[in-house]
Design a protein around this motif. Structure first.
Motif, PDB file in Angstrom:
ATOM      1  N   SER A 109      38.262  62.410  67.531  1.00 19.19           N
ATOM      2  CA  SER A 109      37.457  62.819  66.378  1.00 19.19           C
ATOM      3  C   SER A 109      37.559  61.814  65.245  1.00 19.19           C
ATOM      4  CB  SER A 109      37.910  64.194  65.864  1.00 19.19           C
ATOM      5  OG  SER A 109      37.647  65.181  66.803  1.00 19.19           O
ATOM      6  N   VAL A 110      38.770  61.363  64.965  1.00 20.48           N
ATOM      7  CA  VAL A 110      38.969  60.368  63.908  1.00 20.48           C
ATOM      8  C   VAL A 110      38.231  59.078  64.267  1.00 20.48           C
ATOM      9  CG1 VAL A 110      40.692  58.876  62.793  1.00 20.48           C
ATOM     10  CG2 VAL A 110      41.160  61.314  63.093  1.00 20.48           C
ATOM     11  N   ASP A 111      38.325  58.672  65.510  1.00 23.95           N
ATOM     12  CA  ASP A 111      37.652  57.452  65.945  1.00 23.95           C
ATOM     13  C   ASP A 111      36.133  57.595  65.821  1.00 23.95           C
ATOM     14  OD1 ASP A 111      37.774  54.781  67.025  1.00 23.95           O
ATOM     15  OD2 ASP A 111      36.972  55.642  68.883  1.00 23.95           O
ATOM     16  N   ARG A 112      35.587  58.735  66.230  1.00 23.44           N
ATOM     17  CA  ARG A 112      34.138  58.956  66.107  1.00 23.44           C
ATOM     18  C   ARG A 112      33.713  58.932  64.642  1.00 23.44           C
ATOM     19  NH1 ARG A 112      35.432  62.280  70.220  1.00 23.44           N
ATOM     20  NH2 ARG A 112      35.553  64.154  68.937  1.00 23.44           N
ATOM     21  N   TYR A 113      34.513  59.523  63.765  1.00 29.16           N
ATOM     22  CA  TYR A 113      34.196  59.508  62.334  1.00 29.16           C
ATOM     23  C   TYR A 113      34.192  58.078  61.806  1.00 29.16           C
ATOM     24  CZ  TYR A 113      34.738  59.960  57.314  1.00 29.16           C
ATOM     25  OH  TYR A 113      34.598  59.818  55.963  1.00 29.16           O
ATOM     26  N   ARG A 114      35.194  57.305  62.171  1.00 29.67           N
ATOM     27  CA  ARG A 114      35.280  55.926  61.683  1.00 29.67           C
ATOM     28  C   ARG A 114      34.146  55.055  62.213  1.00 29.67           C
ATOM     29  NH1 ARG A 114      41.421  54.215  62.440  1.00 29.67           N
ATOM     30  NH2 ARG A 114      40.524  52.217  61.902  1.00 29.67           N
ATOM     31  N   ARG A 115      33.530  55.462  63.331  1.00 32.34           N
ATOM     32  CA  ARG A 115      32.395  54.711  63.870  1.00 32.34           C
ATOM     33  C   ARG A 115      31.051  55.314  63.474  1.00 32.34           C
ATOM     34  NH1 ARG A 115      32.730  54.920  69.675  1.00 32.34           N
ATOM     35  NH2 ARG A 115      34.267  56.527  69.432  1.00 32.34           N
ATOM     36  N   SER A 116      31.079  56.426  62.732  1.00 30.76           N
ATOM     37  CA  SER A 116      29.824  57.086  62.357  1.00 30.76           C
ATOM     38  C   SER A 116      29.002  56.187  61.432  1.00 30.76           C
ATOM     39  CB  SER A 116      30.087  58.428  61.665  1.00 30.76           C
ATOM     40  OG  SER A 116      30.634  58.239  60.373  1.00 30.76           O
ATOM     41  N   ARG A 117      27.701  56.368  61.494  1.00 34.22           N
ATOM     42  CA  ARG A 117      26.776  55.569  60.682  1.00 34.22           C
ATOM     43  C   ARG A 117      27.110  55.702  59.191  1.00 34.22           C
ATOM     44  NH1 ARG A 117      21.943  57.765  62.233  1.00 34.22           N
ATOM     45  NH2 ARG A 117      22.127  59.304  60.592  1.00 34.22           N
ATOM     46  N   GLU A 118      27.441  56.912  58.760  1.00 35.92           N
ATOM     47  CA  GLU A 118      27.722  57.140  57.344  1.00 35.92           C
ATOM     48  C   GLU A 118      29.009  56.457  56.894  1.00 35.92           C
ATOM     49  OE1 GLU A 118      25.153  60.262  59.050  1.00 35.92           O
ATOM     50  OE2 GLU A 118      27.107  59.477  59.638  1.00 35.92           O
ATOM     51  N   PHE A 119      30.035  56.511  57.734  1.00 37.74           N
ATOM     52  CA  PHE A 119      31.296  55.875  57.347  1.00 37.74           C
ATOM     53  C   PHE A 119      31.150  54.353  57.361  1.00 37.74           C
ATOM     54  CE2 PHE A 119      35.647  54.338  57.896  1.00 37.74           C
ATOM     55  CZ  PHE A 119      36.237  54.966  56.813  1.00 37.74           C
ATOM     56  N   VAL A 120      30.417  53.829  58.324  1.00 34.73           N
ATOM     57  CA  VAL A 120      30.163  52.385  58.363  1.00 34.73           C
ATOM     58  C   VAL A 120      29.401  51.974  57.111  1.00 34.73           C
ATOM     59  CG1 VAL A 120      28.932  50.559  59.609  1.00 34.73           C
ATOM     60  CG2 VAL A 120      30.316  52.217  60.877  1.00 34.73           C
ATOM     61  N   ARG A 121      28.460  52.791  56.697  1.00 38.05           N
ATOM     62  CA  ARG A 121      27.718  52.504  55.454  1.00 38.05           C
ATOM     63  C   ARG A 121      28.668  52.465  54.265  1.00 38.05           C
ATOM     64  NH1 ARG A 121      23.501  56.683  52.660  1.00 38.05           N
ATOM     65  NH2 ARG A 121      23.341  55.583  50.690  1.00 38.05           N
ATOM     66  N   LEU A 122      29.586  53.421  54.217  1.00 41.20           N
ATOM     67  CA  LEU A 122      30.564  53.458  53.137  1.00 41.20           C
ATOM     68  C   LEU A 122      31.411  52.191  53.130  1.00 41.20           C
ATOM     69  CD1 LEU A 122      31.958  55.063  50.851  1.00 41.20           C
ATOM     70  CD2 LEU A 122      33.392  56.112  52.609  1.00 41.20           C
ATOM     71  N   LEU A 123      31.837  51.742  54.289  1.00 44.55           N
ATOM     72  CA  LEU A 123      32.621  50.507  54.364  1.00 44.55           C
ATOM     73  C   LEU A 123      31.808  49.311  53.868  1.00 44.55           C
ATOM     74  CD1 LEU A 123      34.474  50.849  57.774  1.00 44.55           C
ATOM     75  CD2 LEU A 123      35.411  51.120  55.474  1.00 44.55           C
ATOM     76  N   PHE A 126      31.770  48.815  50.209  1.00 47.38           N
ATOM     77  CA  PHE A 126      32.981  48.206  49.660  1.00 47.38           C
ATOM     78  C   PHE A 126      33.044  46.711  49.963  1.00 47.38           C
ATOM     79  CE2 PHE A 126      34.336  52.531  49.107  1.00 47.38           C
ATOM     80  CZ  PHE A 126      35.035  52.452  47.927  1.00 47.38           C
ATOM     81  N   GLU A 127      32.345  46.278  51.020  1.00 50.05           N
ATOM     82  CA  GLU A 127      32.351  44.851  51.367  1.00 50.05           C
ATOM     83  C   GLU A 127      31.482  44.047  50.418  1.00 50.05           C
ATOM     84  OE1 GLU A 127      30.979  44.754  55.383  1.00 50.05           O
ATOM     85  OE2 GLU A 127      32.880  45.457  56.196  1.00 50.05           O
ATOM     86  N   THR A 128      30.370  44.612  49.985  1.00 48.60           N
ATOM     87  CA  THR A 128      29.455  43.887  49.110  1.00 48.60           C
ATOM     88  C   THR A 128      29.573  44.419  47.707  1.00 48.60           C
ATOM     89  OG1 THR A 128      27.692  45.428  49.669  1.00 48.60           O
ATOM     90  CG2 THR A 128      27.793  43.414  50.963  1.00 48.60           C
ATOM     91  N   PRO A 129      29.715  43.520  46.734  1.00 49.01           N
ATOM     92  CA  PRO A 129      29.833  43.966  45.356  1.00 49.01           C
ATOM     93  C   PRO A 129      28.535  44.646  44.899  1.00 49.01           C
ATOM     94  CG  PRO A 129      29.963  41.567  45.491  1.00 49.01           C
ATOM     95  CD  PRO A 129      29.782  42.098  46.878  1.00 49.01           C
TER      96      PRO A 129
END
Length: 133
Positions: A109-123, A126-129
């Protein structure tokens, strides 16, 4: 006249406060999801500090980072699933098997969340100012 408060300034300050609060919430979400679950120096099961072991042969590699004790337990769990395992470990009962099953499900479940489209968007946020950075 000098004491008149501009409504535009007040609204802008309120928007800035809300945006700052949202940035902090996002940072906390990222930290919680990445910091603890991704630490290479602790056992994923019990949290004990682990040393980097020498590379294990392919047949001995485990899908999780375990301390020695949890690695043995996980290996026995796999053996039990195949109808084998150490019969002297009487505490490896059905509840123990269920605990391992649920822990593995949680990891998925944690792995699926970390790969979810929304979490990737959140990351990516943070990568781009941002525009105010």
């Amino acid at each position: 006249m000098a004491d008149i408060i501009s409504l535009d300034d007040k609204l802008e300050l309120s928007r800035e406060k809300k945006a700052d609060r949202r940035r902090r919430q996002k940072a906390i979400a990222v930290r919680r999801a990445m910091q603890c679950t991704g630490c290479a120096l602790k056992c994923e099961k019990c949290g004990a500090q682990v040393e980097r072991p020498p590379a294990a042969p392919a047949e001995r590699r485990l899908p999780y980072r375990f301390c020695e004790a949890c690695a043995e337990e996980y290996t026995d769990y796999l053996e039990r699933l195949q109808g084998r395992g150490d019969p002297d470990c009487y505490w490896h009962n059905e509840a123990w098997l269920d605990t391992w099953r649920k822990w593995i499900d949680y990891q998925g479940s944690v792995d699926r969340y970390r790969r979810s489209r929304e979490f990737v968007r959140l990351l990516r946020e943070f990568e781009t100012p941002g525009p105010d950075a």
